[in-house]
Design a protein around this motif. Structure first.
Motif, PDB file in Angstrom:
ATOM      1  N   GLU A 120     -38.006  -1.354  -3.151  1.00 58.16           N
ATOM      2  CA  GLU A 120     -36.882  -2.069  -3.758  1.00 58.16           C
ATOM      3  C   GLU A 120     -36.802  -1.868  -5.268  1.00 58.16           C
ATOM      4  O   GLU A 120     -35.718  -1.668  -5.821  1.00 58.16           O
ATOM      5  CB  GLU A 120     -36.962  -3.562  -3.428  1.00 58.16           C
ATOM      6  N   GLY A 124     -33.977   0.150  -7.327  1.00 53.96           N
ATOM      7  CA  GLY A 124     -33.266  -0.434  -8.453  1.00 53.96           C
ATOM      8  C   GLY A 124     -33.258   0.487  -9.664  1.00 53.96           C
ATOM      9  O   GLY A 124     -32.243   0.627 -10.350  1.00 53.96           O
ATOM     10  N   ARG A 127     -30.706   3.201  -9.049  1.00 53.30           N
ATOM     11  CA  ARG A 127     -29.333   2.753  -9.301  1.00 53.30           C
ATOM     12  C   ARG A 127     -29.064   2.632 -10.788  1.00 53.30           C
ATOM     13  O   ARG A 127     -27.981   2.998 -11.264  1.00 53.30           O
ATOM     14  CB  ARG A 127     -29.079   1.420  -8.586  1.00 53.30           C
ATOM     15  N   GLU A 128     -30.049   2.126 -11.547  1.00 51.23           N
ATOM     16  CA  GLU A 128     -29.866   2.022 -13.000  1.00 51.23           C
ATOM     17  C   GLU A 128     -29.695   3.396 -13.639  1.00 51.23           C
ATOM     18  O   GLU A 128     -29.036   3.530 -14.672  1.00 51.23           O
ATOM     19  CB  GLU A 128     -31.063   1.309 -13.628  1.00 51.23           C
ATOM     20  N   ASP A 132     -27.738   7.220  -6.354  1.00 53.04           N
ATOM     21  CA  ASP A 132     -27.561   6.403  -5.161  1.00 53.04           C
ATOM     22  C   ASP A 132     -28.757   6.596  -4.234  1.00 53.04           C
ATOM     23  O   ASP A 132     -28.982   7.704  -3.724  1.00 53.04           O
ATOM     24  CB  ASP A 132     -26.271   6.808  -4.439  1.00 53.04           C
ATOM     25  N   ARG A 270     -33.398  -9.451 -14.159  1.00 53.34           N
ATOM     26  CA  ARG A 270     -33.169  -8.055 -13.764  1.00 53.34           C
ATOM     27  C   ARG A 270     -33.725  -7.782 -12.374  1.00 53.34           C
ATOM     28  O   ARG A 270     -33.068  -7.168 -11.536  1.00 53.34           O
ATOM     29  CB  ARG A 270     -33.823  -7.132 -14.794  1.00 53.34           C
ATOM     30  N   ARG A 273     -31.596  -9.354  -9.786  1.00 56.92           N
ATOM     31  CA  ARG A 273     -30.367  -8.572  -9.569  1.00 56.92           C
ATOM     32  C   ARG A 273     -30.652  -7.391  -8.650  1.00 56.92           C
ATOM     33  O   ARG A 273     -29.859  -7.089  -7.740  1.00 56.92           O
ATOM     34  CB  ARG A 273     -29.806  -8.084 -10.913  1.00 56.92           C
ATOM     35  N   ILE A 274     -31.787  -6.729  -8.881  1.00 55.37           N
ATOM     36  CA  ILE A 274     -32.161  -5.596  -8.034  1.00 55.37           C
ATOM     37  C   ILE A 274     -32.347  -6.051  -6.584  1.00 55.37           C
ATOM     38  O   ILE A 274     -31.895  -5.386  -5.645  1.00 55.37           O
ATOM     39  CB  ILE A 274     -33.449  -4.931  -8.570  1.00 55.37           C
ATOM     40  N   ALA A 276     -30.939  -8.652  -5.188  1.00 55.35           N
ATOM     41  CA  ALA A 276     -29.624  -9.004  -4.650  1.00 55.35           C
ATOM     42  C   ALA A 276     -28.854  -7.750  -4.250  1.00 55.35           C
ATOM     43  O   ALA A 276     -28.190  -7.720  -3.200  1.00 55.35           O
ATOM     44  CB  ALA A 276     -28.840  -9.812  -5.686  1.00 55.35           C
ATOM     45  N   GLU A 277     -28.946  -6.711  -5.066  1.00 57.49           N
ATOM     46  CA  GLU A 277     -28.274  -5.453  -4.729  1.00 57.49           C
ATOM     47  C   GLU A 277     -28.841  -4.853  -3.448  1.00 57.49           C
ATOM     48  O   GLU A 277     -28.125  -4.197  -2.692  1.00 57.49           O
ATOM     49  CB  GLU A 277     -28.437  -4.455  -5.882  1.00 57.49           C
ATOM     50  N   GLY A 278     -30.127  -5.106  -3.191  1.00 59.57           N
ATOM     51  CA  GLY A 278     -30.763  -4.591  -1.989  1.00 59.57           C
ATOM     52  C   GLY A 278     -30.569  -5.472  -0.776  1.00 59.57           C
ATOM     53  O   GLY A 278     -30.989  -5.104   0.331  1.00 59.57           O
ATOM     54  N   THR A 283     -28.043 -14.649  -3.125  1.00 57.09           N
ATOM     55  CA  THR A 283     -27.606 -14.568  -4.510  1.00 57.09           C
ATOM     56  C   THR A 283     -28.865 -14.474  -5.366  1.00 57.09           C
ATOM     57  O   THR A 283     -29.930 -14.969  -4.978  1.00 57.09           O
ATOM     58  CB  THR A 283     -26.789 -15.797  -4.944  1.00 57.09           C
TER      59      THR A 283
END
Length: 300
Positions: A120, A124, A127-128, A132, A270, A273-274, A276-278, A283
């Motif tokens: 994960e 992240g 993605r940063e 992709d 941060r 957020r990573i 959550a994106e995964g 949230t």
């Protein structure tokens, strides 16, 4: 002497400040008798917290994050790792400079039996960097030992591994380390101590003294006699190459991994957020909902 029991997700080199504090009597100096066990499988830490066999657990911040807002309320009291001590190694023979985008189209082994962070957090970072992760074929959910064996036998183009394992692979000639999360991953609250929220008040005095012992050990590490560290390495990992362990320990000591027991709020946000994106959290939980900052405030 007050007792405090720890249930840990592993016996890891990145946990060295705790081992040093125990060996040097730093907990004892605060009036604490600290005992610790490593669980296999690691999910045993949750059972130990629930049953009361353990007062606090040591593991990834992502675990309290995933349970945030659920009936299993967990409070983080301090961190042990200020960075993520992992690395990416590619099969030897893959020459040239390396960028994360070079993993596109490749097969990457990402151990997951001990937790989700190796994949994960790396995803992240991808993605940063504008890469992709879907363009990379990841082999996940298996143990480090199994994936190292398979990698050595020819599976995959790269592997994400802890610094000790990555250094072992490089020393064997099977791989070349091309990316260290300590160098290029920034600040990341990796391993943390947490307890059941309902027990914070009961444990407050003991946890306060425990955090003080960890903080003292972190400040002691840069100046401690190397023979003291060697004694810990030999006792905890007698089957490992001691030179490789010392090299991995040197890399961690020269990074920010043991800089502070206090979690950086921006770094926590941060990481959330990573996650959550995964899709690991509904949230991204704010820092104040994860941690009882009062244990860390005096150490900022």
């Amino acid at each position: 002497m007050d007792k405090l029991s720890i249930s840990a997700t592993a016996n890891g080199l990145n946990y060295l400040p705790e081992y040093l504090a125990d060996q040097e009597g730093l907990f004892h100096d605060t009036g604490l008798d600290v005992t610790a066990v490593a669980c296999d499988p690691w999910t045993g830490v949750l059972d130990d917290l629930a049953s009361g066999r353990a007062d606090i657990a040591l593991g990834g911040l992502w675990v309290p994050a995933m349970y945030a807002g659920s009936e299993r309320e967990l409070s983080v009291v301090c961190q042990l790792n200020h960075q993520f001590p992992m690395a990416i190694a590619v099969r030897e023979g893959s020459g040239g400079d390396f960028a994360l985008e070079d993993l596109l189209g490749k097969v990457v082994l990402a151990p997951g039996a001990g937790g989700s962070a190796p994949y994960e957090f790396t995803a992240g970072l991808l993605r940063e960097a504008g890469v992709d992760p879907a363009g990379i074929r990841f082999v996940r959910d298996l143990s480090t030992a199994m994936l190292v064996e398979l990698f050595t036998a020819g599976l995959g183009d790269a592997i994400i591994a802890d610094l000790v394992t990555a250094t072992e692979l490089e020393a064997s000639g099977a791989a070349r380390i091309v990316f260290r999360h300590l160098d290029d991953g920034g600040i990341m609250p990796n391993s943390v101590y947490y307890c059941r929220t309902e027990r914070v008040a009961e444990l407050r005095d003991r946890i306060t003294r425990f955090v003080s012992g960890i903080d003292t050990a972190m400040r002691l590490l840069p100046t401690v006699d190397p023979h003291t560290v060697d004694a810990i390495l030999k006792r905890r990992w007698p089957e490992k190459d001691q030179g490789i362990l010392r090299e991995a320990q040197r890399q961690m000591a020269e990074s920010a991994v043991w800089d502070t027991v206090a979690i950086d709020k921006t770094a926590s946000d941060r990481w959330m957020r990573i996650l959550a994106e995964g899709g690991l959290v509904r949230t991204a939980p704010p820092y104040d909902s994860l941690a009882d900052d009062s244990f860390m405030a005096d150490h900022r």
